[in-house]
Design a protein around this motif. Structure first.
Motif, short mmCIF file in Angstrom:
data_model
loop_
_atom_site.label_atom_id
_atom_site.label_comp_id
_atom_site.label_asym_id
_atom_site.label_seq_id
_atom_site.Cartn_x
_atom_site.Cartn_y
_atom_site.Cartn_z
N THR A 68 17.09 0.72 47.22
CA THR A 68 16.38 1.02 45.97
C THR A 68 17.38 1.47 44.92
O THR A 68 18.45 2.01 45.26
CB THR A 68 15.31 2.11 46.21
OG1 THR A 68 15.91 3.21 46.87
CG2 THR A 68 14.18 1.59 47.04
N VAL A 72 16.44 4.79 39.50
CA VAL A 72 15.13 5.39 39.76
C VAL A 72 15.31 6.67 40.59
O VAL A 72 14.60 7.66 40.39
CB VAL A 72 14.20 4.38 40.46
CG1 VAL A 72 12.82 4.98 40.66
CG2 VAL A 72 14.08 3.11 39.64
N LEU A 76 13.98 10.33 39.62
CA LEU A 76 13.13 11.08 40.53
C LEU A 76 13.66 12.51 40.73
O LEU A 76 12.93 13.48 40.57
CB LEU A 76 13.04 10.36 41.88
CG LEU A 76 12.32 11.11 43.01
CD1 LEU A 76 10.84 11.28 42.68
CD2 LEU A 76 12.45 10.37 44.34
N THR B 172 11.49 -0.42 35.80
CA THR B 172 11.89 0.98 35.62
C THR B 172 11.29 1.56 34.34
O THR B 172 10.82 2.70 34.34
CB THR B 172 13.42 1.09 35.58
OG1 THR B 172 13.94 0.52 36.77
CG2 THR B 172 13.87 2.53 35.46
N ASP B 176 8.72 4.65 34.25
CA ASP B 176 9.06 5.80 33.43
C ASP B 176 7.85 6.18 32.55
O ASP B 176 7.56 7.36 32.35
CB ASP B 176 10.26 5.44 32.55
CG ASP B 176 11.10 6.66 32.23
OD1 ASP B 176 11.06 7.62 33.03
OD2 ASP B 176 11.81 6.63 31.22
N ARG B 179 5.10 7.91 34.55
CA ARG B 179 5.41 9.30 34.89
C ARG B 179 4.76 10.27 33.91
O ARG B 179 4.41 11.39 34.26
CB ARG B 179 6.93 9.48 34.90
CG ARG B 179 7.40 10.70 35.60
CD ARG B 179 7.89 11.79 34.69
NE ARG B 179 8.74 11.30 33.62
CZ ARG B 179 9.10 12.04 32.60
NH1 ARG B 179 8.70 13.28 32.51
NH2 ARG B 179 9.87 11.53 31.66
N THR B 184 5.52 13.40 39.09
CA THR B 184 6.85 12.79 39.08
C THR B 184 7.11 12.01 40.37
O THR B 184 7.51 10.86 40.34
CB THR B 184 7.91 13.88 38.92
OG1 THR B 184 7.60 14.63 37.77
CG2 THR B 184 9.29 13.27 38.79
N TYR B 188 7.92 7.90 40.34
CA TYR B 188 9.26 7.41 40.70
C TYR B 188 9.37 7.14 42.19
O TYR B 188 9.86 6.09 42.61
CB TYR B 188 10.32 8.44 40.30
CG TYR B 188 10.46 8.62 38.83
CD1 TYR B 188 10.56 7.52 37.99
CD2 TYR B 188 10.49 9.89 38.27
CE1 TYR B 188 10.70 7.68 36.63
CE2 TYR B 188 10.63 10.06 36.90
CZ TYR B 188 10.73 8.95 36.09
OH TYR B 188 10.86 9.11 34.75
N GLY B 189 8.91 8.13 42.99
CA GLY B 189 9.12 8.04 44.43
C GLY B 189 8.30 6.93 45.06
O GLY B 189 8.83 6.01 45.67
N LEU B 193 10.29 3.48 43.56
CA LEU B 193 11.14 3.14 44.70
C LEU B 193 10.42 2.19 45.65
O LEU B 193 11.03 1.27 46.19
CB LEU B 193 11.58 4.41 45.43
CG LEU B 193 12.49 5.36 44.64
CD1 LEU B 193 12.84 6.58 45.46
CD2 LEU B 193 13.77 4.65 44.21
N GLY B 194 9.09 2.42 45.83
CA GLY B 194 8.33 1.58 46.75
C GLY B 194 8.36 0.11 46.34
O GLY B 194 8.66 -0.75 47.17
#
Lengths: 217, 243
Positions: A68, A72, A76, B172, B176, B179, B184, B188-189, B193-194
Protein backbone atom coordinates in the motif's frame (compact mmCIF):
# COMPACT_ATOMS: atom_id res chain seq x y z
CA UNK A 1 11.25 27.13 -26.30
CA UNK A 2 13.75 28.98 -24.17
CA UNK A 3 15.54 27.55 -21.21
CA UNK A 4 15.55 30.64 -19.03
CA UNK A 5 18.32 29.98 -16.50
CA UNK A 6 19.43 32.67 -14.11
CA UNK A 7 22.61 32.00 -12.13
CA UNK A 8 21.77 34.63 -9.50
CA UNK A 9 18.51 32.83 -8.74
CA UNK A 10 20.34 29.54 -8.63
CA UNK A 11 22.86 30.84 -6.06
CA UNK A 12 20.00 32.44 -4.16
CA UNK A 13 18.00 29.21 -3.80
CA UNK A 14 20.87 26.76 -3.32
CA UNK A 15 21.47 27.50 0.42
CA UNK A 16 17.73 27.16 1.12
CA UNK A 17 17.66 23.79 -0.63
CA UNK A 18 20.79 22.52 1.09
CA UNK A 19 19.38 23.55 4.48
CA UNK A 20 16.15 21.61 3.79
CA UNK A 21 18.25 18.69 2.52
CA UNK A 22 20.36 18.54 5.70
CA UNK A 23 17.65 19.33 8.22
CA UNK A 24 14.82 17.17 6.90
CA UNK A 25 15.63 14.86 3.99
CA UNK A 26 18.90 13.55 5.39
CA UNK A 27 17.60 13.31 8.98
CA UNK A 28 14.55 11.29 7.90
CA UNK A 29 16.65 9.04 5.66
CA UNK A 30 19.29 8.27 8.30
CA UNK A 31 16.99 7.82 11.30
CA UNK A 32 14.38 5.84 9.33
CA UNK A 33 17.07 3.59 7.86
CA UNK A 34 18.29 2.82 11.37
CA UNK A 35 14.74 2.06 12.55
CA UNK A 36 14.00 -0.04 9.46
CA UNK A 37 17.27 -1.98 9.79
CA UNK A 38 16.56 -2.94 13.43
CA UNK A 39 12.80 -3.49 13.04
CA UNK A 40 13.34 -5.51 9.85
CA UNK A 41 15.72 -7.84 11.67
CA UNK A 42 13.23 -8.25 14.54
CA UNK A 43 10.44 -9.09 12.06
CA UNK A 44 12.64 -11.59 10.22
CA UNK A 45 13.68 -13.31 13.47
CA UNK A 46 10.10 -13.33 14.79
CA UNK A 47 8.83 -14.91 11.57
CA UNK A 48 11.25 -17.80 12.04
CA UNK A 49 10.49 -18.26 15.73
CA UNK A 50 6.71 -17.99 16.07
CA UNK A 51 4.21 -20.79 15.31
CA UNK A 52 2.82 -21.07 11.75
CA UNK A 53 -0.59 -19.36 12.27
CA UNK A 54 1.07 -16.34 13.95
CA UNK A 55 3.57 -16.23 11.10
CA UNK A 56 0.70 -16.18 8.59
CA UNK A 57 -0.80 -13.14 10.34
CA UNK A 58 2.61 -11.47 10.44
CA UNK A 59 3.15 -12.18 6.75
CA UNK A 60 -0.20 -10.62 5.89
CA UNK A 61 0.60 -7.49 7.94
CA UNK A 62 4.01 -7.17 6.26
CA UNK A 63 2.51 -7.66 2.76
CA UNK A 64 -0.24 -5.18 3.53
CA UNK A 65 2.20 -2.46 4.58
CA UNK A 66 4.47 -3.20 1.63
CA UNK A 67 1.75 -3.24 -1.03
CA UNK A 68 0.00 0.00 0.00
CA UNK A 69 1.22 3.54 -0.76
CA UNK A 70 3.41 5.28 1.77
CA UNK A 71 1.50 8.48 0.97
CA UNK A 72 -1.75 7.09 2.43
CA UNK A 73 0.15 5.58 5.38
CA UNK A 74 1.67 9.00 6.10
CA UNK A 75 -1.78 10.60 6.01
CA UNK A 76 -3.21 7.90 8.28
CA UNK A 77 -0.54 8.28 10.97
CA UNK A 78 -0.38 12.08 10.66
CA UNK A 79 -4.11 12.61 11.20
CA UNK A 80 -4.51 9.81 13.76
CA UNK A 81 -1.71 10.87 16.09
CA UNK A 82 -2.28 14.61 15.96
CA UNK A 83 0.17 15.21 18.80
CA UNK A 84 3.07 14.00 16.64
CA UNK A 85 4.89 16.64 14.61
CA UNK A 86 5.29 16.00 10.89
CA UNK A 87 8.95 14.96 10.95
CA UNK A 88 8.49 12.40 13.76
CA UNK A 89 5.48 11.03 11.92
CA UNK A 90 7.52 10.82 8.71
CA UNK A 91 10.40 9.05 10.43
CA UNK A 92 8.09 6.47 12.01
CA UNK A 93 6.15 5.73 8.82
CA UNK A 94 9.27 5.48 6.63
CA UNK A 95 10.95 3.31 9.28
CA UNK A 96 8.02 0.88 9.46
CA UNK A 97 7.33 0.86 5.71
CA UNK A 98 10.91 0.06 4.80
CA UNK A 99 11.33 -2.45 7.63
CA UNK A 100 8.94 -4.68 5.69
CA UNK A 101 11.35 -4.61 2.74
CA UNK A 102 14.39 -5.11 4.91
CA UNK A 103 12.73 -8.03 6.70
CA UNK A 104 12.66 -9.85 3.34
CA UNK A 105 16.35 -9.13 2.82
CA UNK A 106 17.22 -10.47 6.27
CA UNK A 107 14.99 -13.50 5.72
CA UNK A 108 16.93 -14.37 2.57
CA UNK A 109 20.19 -13.80 4.47
CA UNK A 110 19.11 -16.02 7.37
CA UNK A 111 17.88 -18.74 4.99
CA UNK A 112 21.27 -18.68 3.28
CA UNK A 113 23.06 -19.68 6.51
CA UNK A 114 23.79 -23.40 6.05
CA UNK A 115 21.60 -25.81 8.05
CA UNK A 116 24.78 -27.29 9.55
CA UNK A 117 25.27 -24.08 11.52
CA UNK A 118 21.88 -24.47 13.18
CA UNK A 119 22.53 -28.14 13.86
CA UNK A 120 25.95 -27.37 15.35
CA UNK A 121 24.46 -24.87 17.80
CA UNK A 122 21.91 -27.49 18.84
CA UNK A 123 24.67 -30.06 19.24
CA UNK A 124 26.57 -27.61 21.44
CA UNK A 125 23.30 -26.97 23.33
CA UNK A 126 23.72 -23.28 22.79
CA UNK A 127 20.89 -21.13 24.16
CA UNK A 128 18.54 -19.49 21.58
CA UNK A 129 19.77 -15.96 22.21
CA UNK A 130 23.40 -16.87 21.74
CA UNK A 131 22.63 -18.93 18.62
CA UNK A 132 21.17 -15.84 16.99
CA UNK A 133 23.67 -13.28 18.26
CA UNK A 134 26.92 -15.24 17.92
CA UNK A 135 26.29 -17.63 15.02
CA UNK A 136 23.37 -16.82 12.73
CA UNK A 137 23.18 -13.02 12.62
CA UNK A 138 26.90 -12.39 11.97
CA UNK A 139 26.80 -14.76 8.99
CA UNK A 140 23.40 -13.61 7.72
CA UNK A 141 24.19 -9.91 7.96
CA UNK A 142 27.23 -9.99 5.73
CA UNK A 143 25.31 -10.82 2.57
CA UNK A 144 22.52 -8.38 3.36
CA UNK A 145 24.58 -5.17 3.68
CA UNK A 146 24.44 -4.15 -0.03
CA UNK A 147 20.69 -4.80 -0.32
CA UNK A 148 20.06 -2.74 2.83
CA UNK A 149 22.13 0.06 1.31
CA UNK A 150 20.02 -0.04 -1.85
CA UNK A 151 16.85 0.27 0.21
CA UNK A 152 18.36 3.24 2.06
CA UNK A 153 18.89 4.94 -1.31
CA UNK A 154 15.38 4.17 -2.47
CA UNK A 155 14.06 5.51 0.83
CA UNK A 156 16.06 8.69 0.22
CA UNK A 157 14.39 9.07 -3.16
CA UNK A 158 10.97 8.47 -1.57
CA UNK A 159 11.35 11.23 1.05
CA UNK A 160 9.57 13.80 -1.22
CA UNK A 161 6.34 11.90 -0.45
CA UNK A 162 6.58 13.77 2.87
CA UNK A 163 5.17 16.88 1.17
CA UNK A 164 1.74 15.26 1.54
CA UNK A 165 1.89 15.95 5.31
CA UNK A 166 3.23 19.47 4.76
CA UNK A 167 6.85 18.82 5.67
CA UNK A 168 9.27 21.25 4.01
CA UNK A 169 11.82 18.77 2.71
CA UNK A 170 14.00 19.25 -0.36
CA UNK A 171 11.25 19.26 -3.03
CA UNK A 172 8.79 21.29 -0.98
CA UNK A 173 11.54 23.85 -0.25
CA UNK A 174 12.02 24.18 -4.01
CA UNK A 175 8.26 24.48 -4.60
CA UNK A 176 7.90 27.13 -1.88
CA UNK A 177 10.74 29.14 -3.38
CA UNK A 178 9.25 28.72 -6.84
CA UNK A 179 5.82 29.78 -5.60
CA UNK A 180 7.20 32.95 -3.99
CA UNK A 181 9.44 34.05 -6.87
CA UNK A 182 7.84 32.33 -9.91
CA UNK A 183 11.26 30.87 -10.62
CA UNK A 184 10.58 27.14 -10.60
CA UNK A 185 13.19 26.35 -13.23
CA UNK A 186 16.31 26.93 -11.13
CA UNK A 187 14.81 25.65 -7.87
CA UNK A 188 13.38 22.36 -9.17
CA UNK A 189 16.32 21.65 -11.48
CA UNK A 190 18.73 22.09 -8.57
CA UNK A 191 16.55 19.79 -6.44
CA UNK A 192 16.94 17.11 -9.12
CA UNK A 193 20.69 17.67 -9.30
CA UNK A 194 21.03 17.39 -5.52
CA UNK A 195 19.14 14.09 -5.57
CA UNK A 196 21.32 12.77 -8.38
CA UNK A 197 24.52 14.03 -6.75
CA UNK A 198 23.66 12.32 -3.46
CA UNK A 199 22.22 9.03 -4.72
CA UNK A 200 24.35 8.14 -7.74
CA UNK A 201 27.79 8.06 -6.02
CA UNK A 202 26.26 6.21 -3.07
CA UNK A 203 24.81 3.56 -5.37
CA UNK A 204 28.19 3.15 -7.11
CA UNK A 205 29.81 2.72 -3.70
CA UNK A 206 27.26 0.06 -2.73
CA UNK A 207 27.87 -1.69 -6.05
CA UNK A 208 31.56 -1.93 -5.19
CA UNK A 209 30.79 -3.09 -1.66
CA UNK A 210 28.58 -5.80 -3.14
CA UNK A 211 31.45 -7.08 -5.31
CA UNK A 212 33.90 -7.09 -2.41
CA UNK A 213 31.58 -8.89 -0.02
CA UNK A 214 30.70 -11.43 -2.70
CA UNK A 215 34.30 -12.28 -3.59
CA UNK A 216 35.57 -12.82 -0.07
CA UNK A 217 33.35 -15.83 0.56
CA UNK B 1 -19.54 3.29 12.83
CA UNK B 2 -22.71 3.21 10.71
CA UNK B 3 -22.28 6.92 9.93
CA UNK B 4 -18.88 6.03 8.47
CA UNK B 5 -20.44 3.52 6.10
CA UNK B 6 -23.26 5.92 5.22
CA UNK B 7 -20.70 8.54 4.28
CA UNK B 8 -18.76 5.95 2.31
CA UNK B 9 -21.91 4.95 0.43
CA UNK B 10 -22.58 8.61 -0.39
CA UNK B 11 -19.00 9.20 -1.51
CA UNK B 12 -18.67 5.89 -3.38
CA UNK B 13 -19.33 7.24 -6.93
CA UNK B 14 -16.54 9.80 -6.44
CA UNK B 15 -14.19 7.19 -4.98
CA UNK B 16 -14.95 4.96 -7.97
CA UNK B 17 -13.93 7.85 -10.26
CA UNK B 18 -10.73 8.10 -8.23
CA UNK B 19 -10.06 4.38 -8.65
CA UNK B 20 -10.43 4.73 -12.44
CA UNK B 21 -8.00 7.67 -12.45
CA UNK B 22 -5.50 5.67 -10.38
CA UNK B 23 -5.92 2.64 -12.65
CA UNK B 24 -5.50 4.89 -15.71
CA UNK B 25 -2.27 6.33 -14.30
CA UNK B 26 -1.00 2.86 -13.39
CA UNK B 27 -1.96 1.33 -16.74
CA UNK B 28 -0.69 4.25 -18.81
CA UNK B 29 2.48 4.54 -16.74
CA UNK B 30 3.13 0.79 -17.00
CA UNK B 31 2.59 0.76 -20.77
CA UNK B 32 4.97 3.68 -21.27
CA UNK B 33 7.44 2.14 -18.81
CA UNK B 34 7.46 -1.11 -20.78
CA UNK B 35 8.23 0.72 -24.06
CA UNK B 36 10.96 2.77 -22.36
CA UNK B 37 12.34 -0.32 -20.61
CA UNK B 38 12.65 -2.48 -23.74
CA UNK B 39 14.12 0.39 -25.78
CA UNK B 40 16.67 1.43 -23.16
CA UNK B 41 17.35 -2.14 -22.04
CA UNK B 42 18.24 -3.20 -25.60
CA UNK B 43 20.24 0.00 -26.19
CA UNK B 44 22.24 -0.58 -23.00
CA UNK B 45 23.48 -3.89 -24.46
CA UNK B 46 24.77 -2.47 -27.73
CA UNK B 47 28.52 -2.62 -28.39
CA UNK B 48 28.47 0.93 -29.77
CA UNK B 49 29.71 3.25 -26.99
CA UNK B 50 27.55 6.15 -28.14
CA UNK B 51 24.31 4.13 -28.09
CA UNK B 52 25.18 2.40 -24.82
CA UNK B 53 26.31 5.65 -23.22
CA UNK B 54 23.09 7.43 -24.18
CA UNK B 55 20.97 4.64 -22.70
CA UNK B 56 23.04 4.50 -19.50
CA UNK B 57 22.84 8.27 -19.03
CA UNK B 58 19.06 8.28 -19.44
CA UNK B 59 18.65 5.29 -17.13
CA UNK B 60 20.86 6.73 -14.38
CA UNK B 61 19.27 10.15 -14.74
CA UNK B 62 15.73 8.91 -14.21
CA UNK B 63 16.73 6.47 -11.49
CA UNK B 64 18.85 9.01 -9.66
CA UNK B 65 16.45 11.95 -9.55
CA UNK B 66 13.41 11.11 -7.50
CA UNK B 67 9.98 10.35 -9.03
CA UNK B 68 8.36 13.26 -7.20
CA UNK B 69 11.04 15.67 -8.48
CA UNK B 70 10.30 14.51 -12.02
CA UNK B 71 6.55 14.98 -11.57
CA UNK B 72 7.05 18.47 -10.12
CA UNK B 73 9.59 19.41 -12.79
CA UNK B 74 7.27 18.34 -15.60
CA UNK B 75 4.33 20.09 -13.95
CA UNK B 76 5.95 23.40 -12.94
CA UNK B 77 8.99 23.89 -15.18
CA UNK B 78 7.81 22.57 -18.56
CA UNK B 79 5.01 25.19 -18.85
CA UNK B 80 7.67 27.89 -18.29
CA UNK B 81 9.51 26.42 -21.27
CA UNK B 82 6.35 26.68 -23.35
CA UNK B 83 5.21 23.06 -23.15
CA UNK B 84 1.83 22.88 -21.46
CA UNK B 85 0.81 19.34 -20.67
CA UNK B 86 -2.37 18.06 -19.08
CA UNK B 87 -1.79 16.98 -15.45
CA UNK B 88 -2.80 13.42 -16.32
CA UNK B 89 -0.21 13.34 -19.13
CA UNK B 90 2.42 14.67 -16.71
CA UNK B 91 1.56 11.91 -14.25
CA UNK B 92 1.75 9.12 -16.84
CA UNK B 93 4.92 10.57 -18.37
CA UNK B 94 6.74 10.83 -15.03
CA UNK B 95 5.63 7.38 -13.83
CA UNK B 96 6.47 5.81 -17.20
CA UNK B 97 9.91 7.38 -17.51
CA UNK B 98 10.91 6.76 -13.89
CA UNK B 99 9.79 3.15 -13.65
CA UNK B 100 10.80 2.58 -17.27
CA UNK B 101 14.38 3.38 -16.27
CA UNK B 102 14.20 0.91 -13.37
CA UNK B 103 12.63 -1.73 -15.61
CA UNK B 104 15.29 -1.16 -18.29
CA UNK B 105 17.85 -2.58 -15.85
CA UNK B 106 15.60 -5.60 -15.31
CA UNK B 107 15.19 -6.11 -19.08
CA UNK B 108 18.94 -5.79 -19.66
CA UNK B 109 19.81 -8.15 -16.80
CA UNK B 110 17.25 -10.78 -17.89
CA UNK B 111 18.43 -10.75 -21.51
CA UNK B 112 22.00 -11.16 -20.30
CA UNK B 113 20.99 -14.18 -18.19
CA UNK B 114 19.61 -16.16 -21.14
CA UNK B 115 21.99 -19.06 -21.57
CA UNK B 116 24.76 -18.45 -24.09
CA UNK B 117 23.93 -21.75 -25.84
CA UNK B 118 20.64 -20.22 -26.95
CA UNK B 119 22.49 -17.32 -28.58
CA UNK B 120 24.99 -19.64 -30.22
CA UNK B 121 22.32 -22.03 -31.51
CA UNK B 122 20.30 -19.24 -33.09
CA UNK B 123 23.47 -17.86 -34.68
CA UNK B 124 24.29 -21.35 -35.97
CA UNK B 125 20.84 -21.45 -37.56
CA UNK B 126 21.79 -18.11 -39.20
CA UNK B 127 18.86 -16.23 -37.74
CA UNK B 128 18.93 -12.48 -38.17
CA UNK B 129 19.60 -10.60 -34.95
CA UNK B 130 16.02 -9.27 -34.90
CA UNK B 131 14.55 -12.70 -35.47
CA UNK B 132 16.83 -14.16 -32.79
CA UNK B 133 15.74 -11.56 -30.24
CA UNK B 134 12.05 -11.84 -31.07
CA UNK B 135 11.68 -15.60 -31.29
CA UNK B 136 14.44 -17.04 -29.10
CA UNK B 137 15.98 -14.65 -26.59
CA UNK B 138 13.18 -12.30 -25.57
CA UNK B 139 10.56 -15.00 -24.78
CA UNK B 140 13.05 -16.63 -22.39
CA UNK B 141 14.13 -13.31 -20.88
CA UNK B 142 10.46 -12.33 -20.51
CA UNK B 143 9.80 -15.31 -18.21
CA UNK B 144 12.83 -14.29 -16.13
CA UNK B 145 11.90 -10.62 -15.81
CA UNK B 146 8.24 -10.94 -14.81
CA UNK B 147 8.79 -11.29 -11.00
CA UNK B 148 10.92 -8.12 -10.89
CA UNK B 149 8.49 -6.28 -13.15
CA UNK B 150 5.66 -7.27 -10.77
CA UNK B 151 7.49 -5.56 -7.90
CA UNK B 152 8.04 -2.46 -10.00
CA UNK B 153 4.38 -2.42 -11.07
CA UNK B 154 3.31 -2.36 -7.41
CA UNK B 155 5.84 0.43 -6.79
CA UNK B 156 4.34 2.33 -9.72
CA UNK B 157 0.82 1.95 -8.30
CA UNK B 158 2.03 3.20 -4.90
CA UNK B 159 4.00 6.04 -6.48
CA UNK B 160 0.90 7.22 -8.35
CA UNK B 161 -0.62 8.24 -4.99
CA UNK B 162 1.39 11.48 -5.01
CA UNK B 163 -0.37 12.93 -8.08
CA UNK B 164 -3.10 14.51 -5.95
CA UNK B 165 -0.38 17.10 -5.33
CA UNK B 166 -0.54 18.21 -8.96
CA UNK B 167 -4.32 18.52 -8.89
CA UNK B 168 -5.26 15.08 -10.22
CA UNK B 169 -8.30 13.71 -8.42
CA UNK B 170 -7.08 10.17 -7.95
CA UNK B 171 -8.02 7.62 -5.29
CA UNK B 172 -5.85 9.29 -2.62
CA UNK B 173 -7.49 12.66 -3.32
CA UNK B 174 -11.01 11.27 -2.84
CA UNK B 175 -9.99 9.29 0.25
CA UNK B 176 -8.59 12.55 1.61
CA UNK B 177 -11.98 14.19 0.94
CA UNK B 178 -13.80 11.30 2.61
CA UNK B 179 -11.74 11.85 5.77
CA UNK B 180 -13.47 15.20 6.30
CA UNK B 181 -16.76 13.37 6.97
CA UNK B 182 -15.62 10.12 8.58
CA UNK B 183 -13.13 8.88 11.17
CA UNK B 184 -9.49 9.13 10.16
CA UNK B 185 -8.73 5.41 10.51
CA UNK B 186 -11.84 4.55 8.50
CA UNK B 187 -11.02 6.80 5.53
CA UNK B 188 -7.28 6.20 5.28
CA UNK B 189 -6.87 2.85 7.00
CA UNK B 190 -9.84 0.84 5.84
CA UNK B 191 -10.96 2.51 2.59
CA UNK B 192 -7.69 3.99 1.31
CA UNK B 193 -5.19 1.30 2.21
CA UNK B 194 -7.81 -1.42 1.66
CA UNK B 195 -8.59 -0.42 -1.93
CA UNK B 196 -4.92 0.07 -2.82
CA UNK B 197 -4.14 -3.34 -1.34
CA UNK B 198 -6.91 -5.02 -3.37
CA UNK B 199 -5.68 -3.34 -6.58
CA UNK B 200 -2.10 -4.36 -5.82
CA UNK B 201 -3.22 -7.91 -5.07
CA UNK B 202 -5.15 -8.21 -8.34
CA UNK B 203 -2.18 -6.81 -10.28
CA UNK B 204 0.07 -9.40 -8.63
CA UNK B 205 -2.33 -12.20 -9.59
CA UNK B 206 -2.44 -10.96 -13.20
CA UNK B 207 1.35 -10.84 -13.36
CA UNK B 208 1.62 -14.34 -11.85
CA UNK B 209 -0.77 -15.55 -14.55
CA UNK B 210 1.46 -13.97 -17.19
CA UNK B 211 4.45 -15.74 -15.66
CA UNK B 212 2.74 -19.14 -15.75
CA UNK B 213 1.80 -18.52 -19.39
CA UNK B 214 5.30 -17.36 -20.33
CA UNK B 215 6.87 -20.42 -18.70
CA UNK B 216 4.38 -22.80 -20.30
CA UNK B 217 5.19 -21.39 -23.72
CA UNK B 218 8.82 -22.25 -23.08
CA UNK B 219 7.78 -25.79 -22.20
CA UNK B 220 8.45 -25.30 -18.49
CA UNK B 221 5.55 -25.99 -16.19
CA UNK B 222 1.83 -26.44 -16.72
CA UNK B 223 -0.47 -24.28 -18.78
CA UNK B 224 -3.09 -22.17 -17.02
CA UNK B 225 -5.86 -24.51 -18.08
CA UNK B 226 -4.04 -27.49 -16.61
CA UNK B 227 -3.36 -25.58 -13.42
CA UNK B 228 -6.99 -24.60 -12.95
CA UNK B 229 -8.48 -27.96 -13.94
CA UNK B 230 -9.61 -30.43 -11.31
CA UNK B 231 -7.85 -33.35 -12.95
CA UNK B 232 -4.72 -34.57 -11.21
CA UNK B 233 -1.56 -32.99 -12.65
CA UNK B 234 0.34 -34.76 -15.40
CA UNK B 235 2.95 -37.00 -13.93
CA UNK B 236 6.33 -37.28 -15.54
CA UNK B 237 7.58 -39.96 -13.14
CA UNK B 238 9.17 -42.92 -14.85
CA UNK B 239 9.50 -41.25 -18.24
CA UNK B 240 12.95 -40.01 -17.49
CA UNK B 241 11.89 -36.41 -18.07
CA UNK B 242 12.66 -33.81 -15.48
CA UNK B 243 9.52 -32.97 -13.54
Amino acid sequence: MTFDWNWNTAWDVLPILLAAFLQVTLVVTVVSTAIAAVLGLIIAMLRRSVPKPVDAVLKFAVDFIRMTPIVVQLLLVFYTFTNLDAITCGIIVFGIHYSTYMAEVYRAGIDAVPAGQWEATTALSMPKGRTWSAVIIPQALRATVPALGNYAISMFKDTPFLIIIGLVELVQAGLVYGGNTFRYTEALTLVGIIFLAASYPTSLLIGRLEKRLAFSY
Amino acid sequence: MTENFDELAAAWPRILDGIWITLGLTGGGAALAMIVAVTLGLMARQPNVLVRGTARTIIEFFRGTSLVVQIMWLFYVLPLLGVDLDAMVVGILALGLNYGAYSAEVVRGSINSVQSGQWEASTALSMSSFHRMRRIIFPQAWALMIPSLTNLLIHLLKGSAIVSFIAIQDLTFHVDQLRLDTSTWFAYGLVGLGIYFIIAYILTLVMNTLEVRAKHRLGRGESLREMLSLKPPRTTAGTGEPA
